[in-house]
Scaffold this motif. Sequence first.
Motif, mmCIF file in Angstrom:
data_model
loop_
_atom_site.group_PDB
_atom_site.id
_atom_site.type_symbol
_atom_site.label_atom_id
_atom_site.label_comp_id
_atom_site.label_asym_id
_atom_site.label_seq_id
_atom_site.Cartn_x
_atom_site.Cartn_y
_atom_site.Cartn_z
ATOM 1 N N SER A 37 1.870 25.517 57.139
ATOM 2 C CA SER A 37 1.285 24.535 56.022
ATOM 3 C C SER A 37 0.199 23.662 56.702
ATOM 4 O O SER A 37 0.108 23.532 57.810
ATOM 5 C CB SER A 37 2.327 23.782 55.508
ATOM 6 O OG SER A 37 2.638 22.542 56.460
ATOM 7 N N LYS A 38 -0.697 23.562 55.596
ATOM 8 C CA LYS A 38 -1.732 22.372 56.157
ATOM 9 C C LYS A 38 -1.298 21.348 56.551
ATOM 10 O O LYS A 38 -1.899 20.742 57.490
ATOM 11 C CB LYS A 38 -2.637 22.421 54.883
ATOM 12 C CG LYS A 38 -4.094 21.588 55.196
ATOM 13 C CD LYS A 38 -5.176 22.010 54.769
ATOM 14 C CE LYS A 38 -6.259 21.289 55.022
ATOM 15 N NZ LYS A 38 -7.701 21.645 54.528
ATOM 16 N N PHE A 39 -0.307 20.638 55.806
ATOM 17 C CA PHE A 39 0.275 19.575 56.077
ATOM 18 C C PHE A 39 0.730 19.480 57.733
ATOM 19 O O PHE A 39 0.436 18.461 58.475
ATOM 20 C CB PHE A 39 1.689 19.235 55.435
ATOM 21 C CG PHE A 39 2.111 17.918 55.590
ATOM 22 C CD1 PHE A 39 2.025 16.662 55.426
ATOM 23 C CD2 PHE A 39 3.445 17.969 56.390
ATOM 24 C CE1 PHE A 39 2.569 15.747 55.879
ATOM 25 C CE2 PHE A 39 4.176 17.073 56.982
ATOM 26 C CZ PHE A 39 3.781 15.600 56.298
ATOM 27 N N TYR A 47 3.662 16.518 63.938
ATOM 28 C CA TYR A 47 3.542 17.954 64.434
ATOM 29 C C TYR A 47 2.188 17.700 65.293
ATOM 30 O O TYR A 47 1.254 16.872 64.921
ATOM 31 C CB TYR A 47 3.381 18.868 63.563
ATOM 32 C CG TYR A 47 4.594 19.798 63.027
ATOM 33 C CD1 TYR A 47 5.256 20.750 63.761
ATOM 34 C CD2 TYR A 47 5.316 19.184 61.984
ATOM 35 C CE1 TYR A 47 6.160 21.167 63.371
ATOM 36 C CE2 TYR A 47 6.384 19.618 61.539
ATOM 37 C CZ TYR A 47 6.985 20.711 62.125
ATOM 38 O OH TYR A 47 8.409 21.251 61.792
ATOM 39 N N PRO A 48 2.072 18.391 66.234
ATOM 40 C CA PRO A 48 0.420 18.339 67.179
ATOM 41 C C PRO A 48 -0.683 18.905 66.222
ATOM 42 O O PRO A 48 -0.347 19.812 65.306
ATOM 43 C CB PRO A 48 0.693 19.316 68.292
ATOM 44 C CG PRO A 48 1.659 20.312 67.979
ATOM 45 C CD PRO A 48 2.908 19.312 67.179
ATOM 46 N N LYS A 49 -1.713 18.319 66.429
ATOM 47 C CA LYS A 49 -2.823 18.506 65.323
ATOM 48 C C LYS A 49 -3.313 20.118 66.046
ATOM 49 O O LYS A 49 -3.668 20.283 67.077
ATOM 50 C CB LYS A 49 -4.169 17.293 65.508
ATOM 51 C CG LYS A 49 -3.450 16.485 64.556
ATOM 52 C CD LYS A 49 -4.724 15.238 64.527
ATOM 53 C CE LYS A 49 -4.135 14.030 63.925
ATOM 54 N NZ LYS A 49 -5.220 13.286 63.577
ATOM 55 N N LEU A 50 -3.274 21.035 65.053
ATOM 56 C CA LEU A 50 -3.965 22.329 65.575
ATOM 57 C C LEU A 50 -5.245 22.616 64.832
ATOM 58 O O LEU A 50 -5.978 23.724 65.210
ATOM 59 C CB LEU A 50 -2.787 23.367 65.126
ATOM 60 C CG LEU A 50 -1.437 23.034 65.932
ATOM 61 C CD1 LEU A 50 -0.669 24.470 65.392
ATOM 62 C CD2 LEU A 50 -1.671 23.159 67.354
ATOM 63 N N ASN A 51 -5.722 21.856 63.702
ATOM 64 C CA ASN A 51 -7.045 22.354 62.952
ATOM 65 C C ASN A 51 -8.090 22.083 63.821
ATOM 66 O O ASN A 51 -9.157 22.590 63.062
ATOM 67 C CB ASN A 51 -6.868 21.455 61.579
ATOM 68 C CG ASN A 51 -6.785 20.009 61.813
ATOM 69 O OD1 ASN A 51 -6.462 19.585 62.903
ATOM 70 N ND2 ASN A 51 -7.457 19.388 60.983
ATOM 71 N N HIS A 52 -8.307 21.692 64.727
ATOM 72 C CA HIS A 52 -9.324 21.592 65.614
ATOM 73 C C HIS A 52 -9.484 22.769 66.710
ATOM 74 O O HIS A 52 -10.743 22.805 67.337
ATOM 75 C CB HIS A 52 -9.399 20.485 66.242
ATOM 76 C CG HIS A 52 -8.247 20.099 67.345
ATOM 77 N ND1 HIS A 52 -7.153 19.818 66.920
ATOM 78 C CD2 HIS A 52 -8.567 20.201 68.837
ATOM 79 C CE1 HIS A 52 -6.516 19.707 68.282
ATOM 80 N NE2 HIS A 52 -7.453 19.859 69.100
ATOM 81 N N THR A 59 -7.194 29.016 55.150
ATOM 82 C CA THR A 59 -7.392 30.101 54.070
ATOM 83 C C THR A 59 -7.496 29.622 52.680
ATOM 84 O O THR A 59 -8.023 30.201 51.885
ATOM 85 C CB THR A 59 -5.921 30.868 54.098
ATOM 86 O OG1 THR A 59 -4.828 30.014 53.754
ATOM 87 C CG2 THR A 59 -5.637 31.600 55.739
ATOM 88 N N GLY A 60 -7.291 28.272 52.737
ATOM 89 C CA GLY A 60 -7.554 27.642 51.423
ATOM 90 C C GLY A 60 -6.264 27.997 50.366
ATOM 91 O O GLY A 60 -6.227 27.405 49.096
ATOM 92 N N ILE A 61 -5.373 28.743 50.971
ATOM 93 C CA ILE A 61 -4.215 29.112 50.197
ATOM 94 C C ILE A 61 -3.166 28.113 50.155
ATOM 95 O O ILE A 61 -2.718 27.516 51.010
ATOM 96 C CB ILE A 61 -3.645 30.458 50.681
ATOM 97 C CG1 ILE A 61 -4.359 31.406 50.090
ATOM 98 C CG2 ILE A 61 -2.188 30.627 49.855
ATOM 99 C CD1 ILE A 61 -3.947 32.654 51.353
ATOM 100 N N LEU A 62 -2.549 27.314 49.141
ATOM 101 C CA LEU A 62 -1.733 26.138 49.008
ATOM 102 C C LEU A 62 -0.380 26.961 48.834
ATOM 103 O O LEU A 62 -0.074 27.892 48.220
ATOM 104 C CB LEU A 62 -1.902 25.305 47.576
ATOM 105 C CG LEU A 62 -3.103 24.563 47.822
ATOM 106 C CD1 LEU A 62 -3.419 23.937 46.495
ATOM 107 C CD2 LEU A 62 -3.459 23.707 48.977
#
Length: 92
Positions: A37-39, A47-52, A59-62
């Motif tokens: 999940s984006k969250f 949770y550790p940040k992975l978005n970087h 994907t923009g999919i919710l």
Amino acid sequence: PQLMNIQFEQNENGKITKLNINNQPLNLDKTYRIVMSKFASVGGDAYPKLNHLVGYVDTGILEAGVIREYIEKSSPLDIKKFTPQSLFIEAK
């Protein structure tokens, strides 16, 4: 953590000593993809940040839309198909 098709053993210090994906040992020569999940990917619930990280794709999919679509297509749901399974492998 919420995992599917991943089993692991850890020692008393919390270090993972064995890791299986789809009942196969982790292959260090293979590339694996993780869906989350984006969250969680932005550090929610500690949770550790992975978005970087390199390779991260938003994907923009919710999640809510995916769940709603699945329920609409699969209703009525058979609750037995959703029984949680243990993530831990018994140490021998």
